[in-house]
Design a protein around this motif. Structure first.
Motif, PDB file in Angstrom:
ATOM      1  N   ALA A  91       0.810  -1.226   0.000  1.00 50.50           N
ATOM      2  CA  ALA A  91       0.000   0.000   0.000  1.00 50.50           C
ATOM      3  C   ALA A  91       0.842   1.273   0.000  1.00 50.50           C
ATOM      4  N   ALA A  92       1.865   1.326   0.830  1.00 49.11           N
ATOM      5  CA  ALA A  92       2.591   2.579   1.070  1.00 49.11           C
ATOM      6  C   ALA A  92       3.904   2.620   0.306  1.00 49.11           C
ATOM      7  N   GLY A  93       4.058   3.604  -0.557  1.00 42.52           N
ATOM      8  CA  GLY A  93       5.302   3.808  -1.284  1.00 42.52           C
ATOM      9  C   GLY A  93       6.188   4.818  -0.581  1.00 42.52           C
ATOM     10  N   ASN A  94       7.447   4.859  -0.962  1.00 43.91           N
ATOM     11  CA  ASN A  94       8.414   5.785  -0.366  1.00 43.91           C
ATOM     12  C   ASN A  94       8.211   7.179  -0.962  1.00 43.91           C
ATOM     13  N   LEU A  95       7.312   7.932  -0.348  1.00 49.41           N
ATOM     14  CA  LEU A  95       6.979   9.271  -0.829  1.00 49.41           C
ATOM     15  C   LEU A  95       7.861  10.338  -0.192  1.00 49.41           C
ATOM     16  N   GLY A  96       8.871   9.915   0.568  1.00 50.94           N
ATOM     17  CA  GLY A  96       9.703  10.870   1.279  1.00 50.94           C
ATOM     18  C   GLY A  96      11.067  11.046   0.665  1.00 50.94           C
ATOM     19  N   ASN A  97      12.064  10.364   1.263  1.00 55.45           N
ATOM     20  CA  ASN A  97      13.446  10.639   0.878  1.00 55.45           C
ATOM     21  C   ASN A  97      13.757  10.255  -0.566  1.00 55.45           C
ATOM     22  N   LEU A  98      13.053   9.257  -1.121  1.00 62.14           N
ATOM     23  CA  LEU A  98      13.354   8.850  -2.493  1.00 62.14           C
ATOM     24  C   LEU A  98      12.942   9.936  -3.490  1.00 62.14           C
ATOM     25  N   LEU A  99      11.768  10.534  -3.296  1.00 60.42           N
ATOM     26  CA  LEU A  99      11.352  11.631  -4.174  1.00 60.42           C
ATOM     27  C   LEU A  99      12.278  12.835  -4.026  1.00 60.42           C
ATOM     28  N   LEU A 100      12.789  13.046  -2.808  1.00 63.40           N
ATOM     29  CA  LEU A 100      13.707  14.164  -2.590  1.00 63.40           C
ATOM     30  C   LEU A 100      15.003  13.993  -3.377  1.00 63.40           C
ATOM     31  N   ILE A 101      15.361  12.765  -3.684  1.00 66.35           N
ATOM     32  CA  ILE A 101      16.555  12.510  -4.485  1.00 66.35           C
ATOM     33  C   ILE A 101      16.222  12.503  -5.968  1.00 66.35           C
ATOM     34  N   VAL A 102      15.121  11.838  -6.324  1.00 65.70           N
ATOM     35  CA  VAL A 102      14.795  11.625  -7.736  1.00 65.70           C
ATOM     36  C   VAL A 102      14.455  12.928  -8.459  1.00 65.70           C
ATOM     37  N   ILE A 103      13.540  13.708  -7.890  1.00 67.78           N
ATOM     38  CA  ILE A 103      13.055  14.899  -8.607  1.00 67.78           C
ATOM     39  C   ILE A 103      14.147  15.940  -8.818  1.00 67.78           C
ATOM     40  N   PRO A 104      14.895  16.380  -7.783  1.00 66.50           N
ATOM     41  CA  PRO A 104      15.972  17.350  -8.039  1.00 66.50           C
ATOM     42  C   PRO A 104      17.033  16.824  -8.997  1.00 66.50           C
ATOM     43  N   ALA A 105      17.354  15.514  -8.905  1.00 68.36           N
ATOM     44  CA  ALA A 105      18.375  14.958  -9.798  1.00 68.36           C
ATOM     45  C   ALA A 105      17.922  15.010 -11.248  1.00 68.36           C
ATOM     46  N   ILE A 106      16.652  14.710 -11.501  1.00 68.86           N
ATOM     47  CA  ILE A 106      16.126  14.787 -12.868  1.00 68.86           C
ATOM     48  C   ILE A 106      16.112  16.229 -13.352  1.00 68.86           C
ATOM     49  N   CYS A 107      15.733  17.154 -12.475  1.00 72.42           N
ATOM     50  CA  CYS A 107      15.701  18.566 -12.859  1.00 72.42           C
ATOM     51  C   CYS A 107      17.095  19.103 -13.191  1.00 72.42           C
ATOM     52  N   ASN A 108      18.121  18.590 -12.516  1.00 68.37           N
ATOM     53  CA  ASN A 108      19.488  19.073 -12.719  1.00 68.37           C
ATOM     54  C   ASN A 108      20.157  18.493 -13.954  1.00 68.37           C
TER      55      ASN A 108
END
Length: 400
Positions: free
Chosen positions: A112-129
């Motif tokens: 049910a619960a995905g890693n909506l915390g630290n993983l998104l904090l790494i993935v989104i800025p890295a893709i943007c950069n």
């Protein structure tokens, strides 16, 4: 962008997560022993009570406004759908594999619960950069991504500590009652009012054998629900991360508070800067803990291979496919705007590995801790390929 370029963009943040996790794994080994059980517990407590609430509060306070919340109204619905659909698939997995009662809540929670915390904090800025990112200007992408990630973290924390916590608590209580009843299986019931055994058995059997009426079923369900509500501890719903999210929301939507705390000329900017500095330690610390906890997964546990394969199927095949359908339908019916980054994050919600908070809850109830480590080991190892491939597909869909 071509498929290869999208694949490289999606792969970078996942590799960064794996490298950090690898460092945590090495630090937890007996030869190094810098992140042994005692150190992990202490660091986990600091992250849980200090770093995470500061991170969520700081992120939300800076990025959230009332207008932005109205524009992103579908995001809480989207995350709730991931939890509901995932828990249904997890319940089906429990039935198919015949998993024991003490692992039922753990399996459903991981689905049910995905890693909506630290993983998104790494993935989104890295893709943007990345230079070849499909989301345009780097600064604008990071700013918009920060708002999306902060709302995802806050909403996810509330759902985990209410919805998933309730599921895992219920199964833990049922498992505990089952263990006690197993130890006291023989029960002697004396006939009431001095009646003989022959006179008392027949009415008892006829009552048990009689099907319950609709009203009796409703009353039974109501009594059971009331008992569960009485045992529910509201303090767990108000976890530090939830409290930090609430404070961040309030500061973000109240202009006066925002002027007092955020900005170079804000009178209380030192308070916000301190919270922001503490929050920045969340991602590396949590990722190191993830890697250190994976060491336990290398040891033996009683979980079936079919359960692990089932969770991998739910999280990396079934949910992402369902997510594409839901998000595309929401865009088609005008519930989600044309912003490609927003659509990408909504789809990404369905393709994340299980939340590390599941391990915290399993430790709280002392149920399935070793099994949780094995699940985390395999799901995060497979996420290197699965998350990269799904991120590549999602970016191609939203940028087409």
């Amino acid at each position: 962008m071509g498929f290869v370029n999208l694949f490289v963009v999606a792969l970078m943040p996942v590799l960064k997560t794996l490298l950090l996790s690898g460092v945590g794994l090495i630090l937890a080994m007996d030869r190094v022993n810098l992140l042994g059980p005692t150190a992990r517990t202490s660091m986990n407590n600091i992250v849980f009570y200090v770093f995470t609430p500061c991170l969520m509060g700081a992120y939300l306070a800076e990025t959230i406004t009332l207008d932005l919340m109205l524009q992103m109204w579908f995001m809480p619905v989207n995350i709730l759908l991931t939890f509901i659909i995932g828990s249904i698939l997890g319940w089906i997995l429990v039935k198919i594999t015949g998993s024991p009662l003490n692992l039922k809540g753990l399996i459903i929670g991981c689905c049910a619960a995905g890693n909506l915390g630290n993983l998104l904090l790494i993935v989104i800025p890295a893709i943007c950069n990345e230079d070849k990112s499909p989301f345009g200007n780097t600064a604008a992408c990071i700013a918009d991504g920060a708002a999306l990630v902060s709302v995802s973290m806050a909403v996810g924390a509330v759902y985990i500590w209410s919805y998933v916590y309730a599921i895992m608590k219920t199964t833990a209580d049922e498992s505990s009652r089952g263990s006690r009843s197993g130890r006291h299986a023989v029960v002697t019931i004396d006939p009431p009012n001095g009646a003989s055994d022959g006179n008392s058995i027949e009415p008892l059997l006829s009552k048990v054998g009689r099907p319950l009426s609709m009203m009796e079923k409703v009353n039974k369900f109501a009594r059971k629900s009331i008992r569960k509500l009485r045992t529910f501890n509201i303090s767990h719903l108000l976890a530090p991360s939830t409290v930090g999210s609430i404070i961040g929301f309030i500061i973000g939507v109240v202009p006066l508070l925002k002027l007092l705390l955020i900005g170079r000329s804000a009178p209380l900017r030192v308070v916000y800067s301190t919270a922001e500095m503490l929050g920045e330690a969340t991602v590396p610390c949590v990722t190191l803990i993830v890697g250190a906890n994976l060491l336990r997964g290398l040891r033996r546990s009683g979980i079936k291979g079919a359960v692990i394969l089932g969770i991998l199927f739910v999280r990396y095949i079934a949910l992402p496919l369902i997510g594409i359908v839901i998000v595309r339908a929401a865009v088609h019916f005008g519930m989600v705007g044309p912003d490609p980054l927003y659509q990408f994050v909504l789809m990404l919600h369905f393709a994340l590995p299980p939340a590390m908070t599941i391990g915290t809850i399993s430790q709280l109830f002392e149920e399935g801790e070793a099994e949780c480590s094995v699940i985390m080991l395999w799901t995060y190892a497979v996420s290197a390929l699965a998350l990269t491939l799904w991120s590549t597909l999602f970016m191609s869909l939203v940028s087409s």
